[in-house]
Motif scaffolding. Structure first.
Motif, PDB file in Angstrom:
ATOM      1  N   GLU A  57       3.684  -2.822  -1.923  1.00 53.26           N
ATOM      2  CA  GLU A  57       3.852  -1.698  -2.826  1.00 53.26           C
ATOM      3  C   GLU A  57       5.189  -1.029  -2.504  1.00 53.26           C
ATOM      4  N   SER A  58       5.508   0.026  -3.227  1.00 49.04           N
ATOM      5  CA  SER A  58       6.798   0.694  -3.072  1.00 49.04           C
ATOM      6  C   SER A  58       7.042   1.116  -1.621  1.00 49.04           C
ATOM      7  N   LEU A  63       9.598  -1.011   5.166  1.00 47.34           N
ATOM      8  CA  LEU A  63       8.990  -0.740   6.468  1.00 47.34           C
ATOM      9  C   LEU A  63       8.741  -2.024   7.252  1.00 47.34           C
ATOM     10  N   THR A  64       8.316  -3.062   6.541  1.00 47.24           N
ATOM     11  CA  THR A  64       8.043  -4.339   7.213  1.00 47.24           C
ATOM     12  C   THR A  64       9.312  -4.923   7.813  1.00 47.24           C
ATOM     13  N   LEU A  65      10.369  -4.951   7.040  1.00 43.57           N
ATOM     14  CA  LEU A  65      11.639  -5.484   7.553  1.00 43.57           C
ATOM     15  C   LEU A  65      12.141  -4.657   8.725  1.00 43.57           C
ATOM     16  N   ASP A 135       7.670   7.865  12.891  1.00 48.41           N
ATOM     17  CA  ASP A 135       7.155   8.868  11.958  1.00 48.41           C
ATOM     18  C   ASP A 135       6.123   8.280  11.002  1.00 48.41           C
ATOM     19  N   ASN A 136       6.169   6.976  10.814  1.00 45.03           N
ATOM     20  CA  ASN A 136       5.249   6.293   9.888  1.00 45.03           C
ATOM     21  C   ASN A 136       4.387   5.276  10.632  1.00 45.03           C
ATOM     22  N   GLU A 137       4.066   5.584  11.864  1.00 43.85           N
ATOM     23  CA  GLU A 137       3.388   4.633  12.742  1.00 43.85           C
ATOM     24  C   GLU A 137       2.079   4.133  12.159  1.00 43.85           C
ATOM     25  N   ALA A 141       1.313   0.215  11.075  1.00 47.05           N
ATOM     26  CA  ALA A 141       0.237  -0.550  11.719  1.00 47.05           C
ATOM     27  C   ALA A 141      -0.724  -1.116  10.686  1.00 47.05           C
ATOM     28  N   ALA A 142      -1.089  -0.304   9.689  1.00 47.95           N
ATOM     29  CA  ALA A 142      -2.004  -0.771   8.645  1.00 47.95           C
ATOM     30  C   ALA A 142      -1.365  -1.873   7.813  1.00 47.95           C
ATOM     31  N   LEU A 143      -0.067  -1.751   7.559  1.00 46.45           N
ATOM     32  CA  LEU A 143       0.655  -2.748   6.773  1.00 46.45           C
ATOM     33  C   LEU A 143       0.705  -4.087   7.496  1.00 46.45           C
ATOM     34  N   ILE A 144       1.047  -4.056   8.769  1.00 49.58           N
ATOM     35  CA  ILE A 144       1.121  -5.298   9.546  1.00 49.58           C
ATOM     36  C   ILE A 144      -0.263  -5.947   9.653  1.00 49.58           C
ATOM     37  N   GLU A 145      -1.283  -5.127   9.820  1.00 56.87           N
ATOM     38  CA  GLU A 145      -2.651  -5.659   9.886  1.00 56.87           C
ATOM     39  C   GLU A 145      -3.043  -6.310   8.565  1.00 56.87           C
TER      40      GLU A 145
END
Length: 203
Positions: A57-58, A63-65, A135-137, A141-145
């Protein structure tokens, strides 16, 4: 896995066996449609399948990169491969999406080029980038999971299988493109695929 192979344009010839194959090849004598696994397209999918939630998503690709570059310096292709590995081969972002996102991260001051032994542009996260991740920890974490869960759910085949299948389909496309389908050719193709199925089952 289930094999389903058919030609389009309203014709009723088909090949049915015991594998599923990825991708789509089209040419004048008909279209080939084939899927690998549970109805999905194989391998280097650049974008998701219809009816399925978008992988990113937007802001999530950014964040992943950034997270991957905070883990270790990488160049663009390594980032694409890293995401493909995270999703078990189910998804790989296109260079046309990755490189503009890297430019955006660089403009924001979150990443910077670092020394490289070759001519490739290698990036690493800056202190500002690491602070942004902190700041977006929870979101990171949820994204990587979630990305890892995609790979576990799909259990996609290895890229080598995709290449082998693509080579086979290219050979079949070229052969049919020369002379068109005949009953003899159809029978021979079915016999080859059935024999391959039997050999794989005996491995």
């Amino acid at each position: 896995m289930r094999f389903h192979f058919h030609r389009g344009h309203g014709r009723h010839h088909g090949l049915h066996g015991q594998f599923a194959m990825p991708g789509r090849f089209g040419f004048d004598s008909g279209d080939f449609h084939f899927d690998f696994g549970e109805g999905g397209r194989f391998g280097h999918g650049h974008g998701g399948r219809r009816g399925r939630r978008r992988v990113f998503e937007s802001g999530e690709l950014r964040l992943t990169l950034l997270k991957l570059l905070a883990d270790q310096p990488r160049h663009g292709y390594e980032l694409i491969k890293a995401i493909e590995e995270m999703t078990g081969g189910d998804y790989a972002p296109s260079p046309g999406v990755v490189y503009p996102t890297l430019s955006m991260l660089e403009d924001l001051g979150y990443i910077a080029e670092t020394a490289s032994p070759d001519a490739k542009r290698v990036y690493a996260a800056t202190d500002a980038g690491r602070a942004h991740l902190a700041d977006n920890e929870a979101e990171v974490a949820a994204l990587i999971e979630r990305l890892g869960a995609i790979g576990k759910r799909r259990q996609a085949p290895k890229p080598e299988i995709g290449r082998a299948v693509a080579n086979m389909m290219a050979a079949l496309r070229n052969r049919v493109g020369r002379d068109g389908w005949t009953d003899e050719l159809l029978g021979e193709v079915v016999d080859i695929l059935d024999e391959a199925a039997k050999k794989i089952e005996r491995i």
